[in-house]
Design an enzyme around this catalytic site. Structure first.
Site, PDB file in Angstrom:
ATOM      1  N   TYR A 149       0.869  -1.013  -0.023  1.00  0.00           N
ATOM      2  CA  TYR A 149       0.028  -0.046  -0.017  1.00  0.00           C
ATOM      3  C   TYR A 149       0.792   1.256  -0.012  1.00  0.00           C
ATOM      4  O   TYR A 149       0.722   2.169  -0.716  1.00  0.00           O
ATOM      5  CB  TYR A 149      -0.959  -0.088   1.229  1.00  0.00           C
ATOM      6  CG  TYR A 149      -1.930   1.049   1.344  1.00  0.00           C
ATOM      7  CD1 TYR A 149      -2.840   1.217   0.562  1.00  0.00           C
ATOM      8  CD2 TYR A 149      -1.501   2.188   2.409  1.00  0.00           C
ATOM      9  CE1 TYR A 149      -3.559   2.375   0.690  1.00  0.00           C
ATOM     10  CE2 TYR A 149      -2.473   3.244   2.466  1.00  0.00           C
ATOM     11  CZ  TYR A 149      -3.686   3.363   1.643  1.00  0.00           C
ATOM     12  OH  TYR A 149      -4.546   4.403   1.694  1.00  0.00           O
ATOM     13  N   LYS A 153       1.094   4.084  -2.883  1.00  0.00           N
ATOM     14  CA  LYS A 153       0.928   5.502  -2.768  1.00  0.00           C
ATOM     15  C   LYS A 153       1.803   6.377  -2.728  1.00  0.00           C
ATOM     16  O   LYS A 153       1.712   7.706  -3.112  1.00  0.00           O
ATOM     17  CB  LYS A 153       0.117   5.844  -1.406  1.00  0.00           C
ATOM     18  CG  LYS A 153      -0.960   4.905  -1.130  1.00  0.00           C
ATOM     19  CD  LYS A 153      -2.182   5.538  -1.952  1.00  0.00           C
ATOM     20  CE  LYS A 153      -3.749   5.318  -1.580  1.00  0.00           C
ATOM     21  NZ  LYS A 153      -4.638   5.696  -2.665  1.00  0.00           N
TER      22      LYS A 153
END
Length: 231
Positions: A149, A153
């Site tokens: 994740y 990002k």
């Protein structure tokens, strides 16, 4: 507003995407709400105003993205803003992260952002527009156990900075929002025991996103915009 603005929002069935879509309607915008199965959401159907619509979209599938923008072109003839809120997370340590998990995270959070930006640009480059990509503070600081994740990002931040420069010739502005802890379904997966009432609410992020659609936001373009509340 005399010239009604058309905004496309991914991940608009919940969390920051939904909050932004509803607030945009309140401000008089026509909103294209998108997510994987949003067309069957009867609750949202009852909340549509200003000519807004619900459209299914898999941001990781190029054909799905292409078909969506063809629909937007045929129905509305223009697009003033794209807001990329669609996201995925299945947090695991690096050693526990499977390739399937990694690929799913990258394909939705990063590749989906790329595809939507690409097809939006092809549509908007004649008249200009605004793109807002939603990243996370997880893309700026260490997140042990959230490696896939955080990587996705962080990449959204770098990608947004790059295309901000690249798309300036088309009068397309690009912003990247980095929310801190926000009470969304995605956050519940990352921190299942956290009390959502003790952290930032989606509306705070939505207000910042919609501010990026104004002329006053110009100095913030192309750089990570941190959105946080202290409790």
């Amino acid at each position: 507003m005399a010239d009604k603005k058309i905004i496309l929002i991914t991940g608009a069935s919940s969390g920051i995407g939904l909050s932004t879509a509803l607030e945009a309607q309140n401000k008089g915008f026509t909103v294209i709400f998108t997510s994987r199965n949003i067309e069957s959401n009867d609750t949202l159907k009852g909340k549509l105003v200003n000519g807004s619509v619900l459209k299914n979209l898999d941001v990781s599938n190029e054909t799905s993205v292409k078909n969506l923008f063809e629909f937007v072109k045929a129905k509305f003839g223009k697009l003033d803003a794209l807001i990329n809120c669609a996201g995925f997370v299945d947090p695991e340590t690096m050693l526990a992260t499977t390739l399937e998990n990694w690929n799913a995270t990258i394909s939705i959070n990063l590749t989906g952002t790329f595809l939507c930006c690409k097809y939006a640009t092809n549509f908007m480059k004649k008249e200009g527009g605004t793109i807002v990509n939603v990243s996370s503070t997880a893309g700026l600081t260490p997140r042990p156990g959230w490696g896939a994740y955080a990587a996705s990002k962080s990449a959204v931040i770098g990608f947004s900075a790059s295309i901000s420069e690249e798309l300036s010739e088309y009068n397309i502005r690009v912003f990247v929002i980095c929310p801190g802890r926000t009470a969304t379904p995605l956050r519940k997966i990352l921190a299942p025991t956290e009390d959502p009432h003790t952290i930032m609410q989606p509306e705070t992020v939505s207000n910042t996103i919609l501010f990026c659609l104004t002329d006053e936001a110009a100095p913030l373009e192309g750089q990570p915009i941190l959105v946080r509340e202290r409790f």
